[in-house]
Design an enzyme around this catalytic site. Sequence first.
Site, short mmCIF file in Angstrom:
data_model
loop_
_atom_site.label_atom_id
_atom_site.label_comp_id
_atom_site.label_asym_id
_atom_site.label_seq_id
_atom_site.Cartn_x
_atom_site.Cartn_y
_atom_site.Cartn_z
N GLY A 83 3.92 -10.41 18.57
CA GLY A 83 3.84 -10.43 17.20
C GLY A 83 2.80 -9.68 16.31
N LYS A 123 -3.88 3.17 3.07
CA LYS A 123 -4.89 2.41 2.61
C LYS A 123 -6.21 3.20 2.23
CE LYS A 123 -3.33 -1.51 5.36
NZ LYS A 123 -3.27 -2.03 6.91
N LYS A 157 0.81 -1.15 0.11
CA LYS A 157 -0.07 0.03 -0.04
C LYS A 157 0.74 1.25 0.11
CE LYS A 157 0.49 -1.90 4.30
NZ LYS A 157 0.46 -3.04 4.82
N GLY A 162 -2.08 -10.36 8.57
CA GLY A 162 -1.46 -11.66 8.90
C GLY A 162 -1.22 -12.61 7.55
P1 NAP Z 1 8.27 -9.34 5.35
O1 NAP Z 1 7.88 -10.38 6.21
O2 NAP Z 1 9.33 -8.26 5.67
O3 NAP Z 1 8.94 -10.10 3.82
C1 NAP Z 1 9.43 -9.42 2.87
C2 NAP Z 1 10.24 -10.29 1.97
O4 NAP Z 1 10.94 -9.54 1.09
C3 NAP Z 1 11.33 -11.19 2.44
O5 NAP Z 1 11.26 -12.41 2.05
C4 NAP Z 1 12.52 -10.48 2.15
O6 NAP Z 1 13.79 -11.39 1.93
C5 NAP Z 1 12.21 -10.08 0.95
N1 NAP Z 1 12.94 -8.93 0.25
C6 NAP Z 1 13.12 -7.52 0.94
N2 NAP Z 1 13.96 -6.82 0.30
C7 NAP Z 1 14.37 -7.48 -0.83
C8 NAP Z 1 15.29 -7.28 -1.95
N3 NAP Z 1 15.80 -5.99 -1.91
N4 NAP Z 1 15.39 -8.26 -2.81
C9 NAP Z 1 14.79 -9.42 -2.50
N5 NAP Z 1 13.86 -9.75 -1.63
C10 NAP Z 1 13.80 -8.86 -0.70
O7 NAP Z 1 6.99 -8.57 4.58
P2 NAP Z 1 5.55 -8.92 4.62
O8 NAP Z 1 5.01 -8.77 6.05
O9 NAP Z 1 5.33 -10.30 3.89
O10 NAP Z 1 5.02 -7.86 3.76
C11 NAP Z 1 5.17 -7.86 2.46
C12 NAP Z 1 4.23 -6.59 1.54
O11 NAP Z 1 2.93 -7.20 1.96
C13 NAP Z 1 4.54 -5.18 2.41
O12 NAP Z 1 4.13 -4.37 1.20
C14 NAP Z 1 3.44 -5.05 3.48
O13 NAP Z 1 3.02 -3.65 3.60
C15 NAP Z 1 2.17 -5.87 2.69
N6 NAP Z 1 1.37 -6.32 3.73
C16 NAP Z 1 1.83 -7.09 4.56
C17 NAP Z 1 0.75 -7.70 5.60
C18 NAP Z 1 1.04 -8.26 6.90
O14 NAP Z 1 0.09 -8.68 7.63
N7 NAP Z 1 2.56 -8.61 7.09
C19 NAP Z 1 -0.70 -7.57 5.24
C20 NAP Z 1 -1.06 -6.57 4.15
C21 NAP Z 1 -0.25 -6.06 3.37
P3 NAP Z 1 14.33 -12.33 3.25
O15 NAP Z 1 13.12 -13.50 3.43
O16 NAP Z 1 15.60 -13.06 2.64
O17 NAP Z 1 14.42 -11.35 4.16
N1 HSE Z 2 0.70 -3.49 9.93
C1 HSE Z 2 -0.63 -3.71 9.19
C2 HSE Z 2 -1.70 -3.64 10.29
C3 HSE Z 2 -0.39 -4.76 8.35
O1 HSE Z 2 -1.44 -3.85 11.41
O2 HSE Z 2 -2.89 -3.82 9.94
C4 HSE Z 2 -1.73 -4.99 7.35
O3 HSE Z 2 -1.38 -3.99 6.37
#
Ligand code: NAP
Ligand code: HSE
Length: 435
Positions: A187, A205, A105, A303
Amino acid sequence: MTTTNVGLIGLGTVGSGVAKIIMEEAEILAQKLGHDIKLAKVCVRDLNSPRNFSPPAGILTTNPEEIVGQPDIPVVVELMGGLEPARTLVLKALTSGQHVVTANKALLAVHGREIFAKAAETGREIKFEAAVAGAIPVIRTLKEGLPANRIQSISGILNGTTNHILTRMTRDGLTFQDALAEAQESGYAEADPTNDVEGFDAAHKLVLLTALAYGVLPQLADFHVEGITRLEPDDFSSAAEFGFVIKLLATSALDPGGRLEIRLHPAMLPAKHLMAGVSGVMNAVMIRGHACGDIFLSGAGAGMMPTASAVVGDIIETSRDLQPGAAPQVPALGWKHLQSWAVRPQDEIRLRYFLRFTVVDKPGVLSAISGILGKHSISIAQVIQKGSGPKRGGVTLVMLTHEAGEKNLQTALAETDKLDVLTAPTRLIRVENLT
Ligand code: NAP
Ligand code: HSE
């Protein structure tokens, strides 16, 4: 049976969930679709990072160029997060003729204009269901379920971390610091929670929902963004006494003059409203359209698996669009061209307000404060003085105003803040009727 090759950039929380669904549900997905979806390549930063789900080692790489620009991978899924190199990779994928799915986002809120224009220019898709409210299919609802409507308003709880913290402060009287520490331990909150608790994540968002509803892409600097860090236990007990619950509420609406009213801040909501009952890490969005009336959507906003559910939904839809004879795609925002709307300045909004003054307990204080409010046309609906001993060097005086103009209120508070009977800065929380 044909196969759609998918390249995944990022195998963290969300990416792992996506890989898991694509690999473990392959058979059922093929039955639903009539073709296969295959994880062709997965890019990570460090091959040795510990993972929730590990795809076969042969498809892992640390080089995004093994996905972006590869003609045999028509769908690129960006789940690395951040602005760069995500922006460059997404633009390159679209330019190379690949379709893009992302949950990012921040990327779309900041660089959306450039990215959506590139998708339109190249005739490629950019899908982002997971970028807003996790598993809730709100993008598809606005874009494809409600295009017949003039959207009158959208309000929502768009951040799970802050909603979890506010729920603990409401139900258990925790301070913000204790609730945040607990969310980090369990977490829910990240080690650096700034984006969540200062409201930036929810504001990103809100920008996207506004783009879908009104065809305009505001910048964060265009509207009021306020997080939850200054809320105190007293605010929650007072809210309860007035029949309210405090939520971090995103609002995007058309005002009677046809201007956009956009804001993101803590708000007191009637405790009986559906939105007030959305607790923990859950998200919710309420959409009001001139034809559909009110629609209320709620579900997991973050999540691994809930977010992956939305990402894989986009992959499936893109893959369907790639099949021979598929119908032409709907434009990324549901609008062919961006529209131009004036944004209503925050100064001009009119709401009810909750005010918390900390004052010396002596005769004449209430009349000094109410005199200043009255001078600025602010009418008081209810007042409570908290009887318990001095706090912050004074006693607490809480007020609920009738509807008032924000500019008048801010001017009045600047004046009351100069009174020598105030022993701490005054707190203001906006009250939303959410009828
Ligand atoms: P995350 O757990 O930090 O995972 C990021 C991944 O990207 C990791 O696998 C990392 O590799 C890889 N990465 C980062 N920089 C890189 C680079 N320069 N080259 C290659 N790979 C790279 O993040 P996430 O929580 O999954 O979130 C991912 C996206 O989804 C974000 O934009 C976030 O805002 C969005 N999002 C997340 C959630 C949520 O609940 N977490 C919900 C909605 C949207 P390594 O594993 O090797 O470190
Ligand atoms: N940090 C965000 C939240 C993840 O707590 O809602 C989902 O975008």
